[in-house]
Design an enzyme around this catalytic site. Structure first.
Site, PDB file in Angstrom:
ATOM      1  NE  ARG A  64      -2.570  -2.261   2.725  1.00  0.00           N
ATOM      2  CZ  ARG A  64      -2.878  -2.533   3.976  1.00  0.00           C
ATOM      3  NH1 ARG A  64      -3.706  -1.761   4.622  1.00  0.00           N
ATOM      4  NH2 ARG A  64      -2.360  -3.586   4.589  1.00  0.00           N
ATOM      5  CD  GLU A 101       0.546  -7.941  18.322  1.00  0.00           C
ATOM      6  OE1 GLU A 101       0.048  -7.742  17.209  1.00  0.00           O
ATOM      7  OE2 GLU A 101      -0.055  -7.790  19.397  1.00  0.00           O
TER       8      GLU A 101
END
Ligand code: AMP
Length: 178
Positions: A64, A101
């Site tokens: 993106r 994460e």
């Protein structure tokens, strides 16, 4: 920099999808922006104003980061370089691993496109933890170039992504903060 009107229009346009792609993540879907060419143009103008006269190259982060990044580079009449996810680029390239994460990931960049000393805008659609952008800046530094600016459409304030970018002493700009 961005007018209150532009910010409001973007906030009304971007969709918030709770618990996507995993539980606990509030996904920001920016795709409705591309249904409104005039709004898209205003976003590009705002990014261009931030970077005008300050950079030699734009590096966009897959995927993106390409949506606005290429248009910013074209408007500034500077080259655009792709930073890609591992395994997509033909050689010669270098890679940088970064933490997610859970686990880690890697991005890559061709080594025959950026020149030492060039001032680089690193652009992505969204700054979350900052891990991806930090890795991109390391790729730029490894090639002797300078991460001079970072720009994002959206910054998720609570995740302190800008902390990871402080060490580069670069200008940071996000049109929207949540
Ligand atoms: P980070 O490395 O944590 O800063 O993650 C940034 C990357 O993950 C960007 O390329 C974003 O496109 C994507 N991303 C992270 N969180 C979100 C979210 N809440 N909504 C949409 N994209 C996200």
């Amino acid at each position: 920099m961005a007018s209150a009107e532009l910010i409001q229009n973007l906030e009304n346009t971007i969709d918030n999808i709770p618990d996507f792609p995993i539980e606990g993540i509030q996904f920001k879907d920016i795709s409705p922006i591309f249904l409104q060419p005039q709004l898209y143009e205003e976003v590009i103008k705002d990014f261009v104003e931030f970077s005008k006269g300050k950079i030699d190259v734009v590096c966009g982060i897959e995927s993106r980061g390409y949506l606005f990044g290429i248009a910013i580079a074209v408007a500034l009449e500077v080259p655009f370089i792709l930073i890609r996810k591992k395994g997509k680029l033909p050689p010669p390239f270098i890679g940088q691993i970064y933490d997610l994460e859970y686990g880690n990931s890697e991005i890559e960049m061709k080594t025959d496109q950026l020149k030492p000393g060039q001032r680089v805008l690193i652009h992505d659609d969204l700054l979350a933890t900052g891990g991806t952008t930090e890795a991109a800046a390391k790729l730029v530094e490894k090639q002797g170039a300078i991460p001079a600016q970072f720009s994002f459409l959206i910054e998720l304030d609570g995740l302190n992504g800008t902390e990871k970018l402080k060490k580069f002493n670069a200008e940071i700009y996000s049109i929207l903060k949540y």
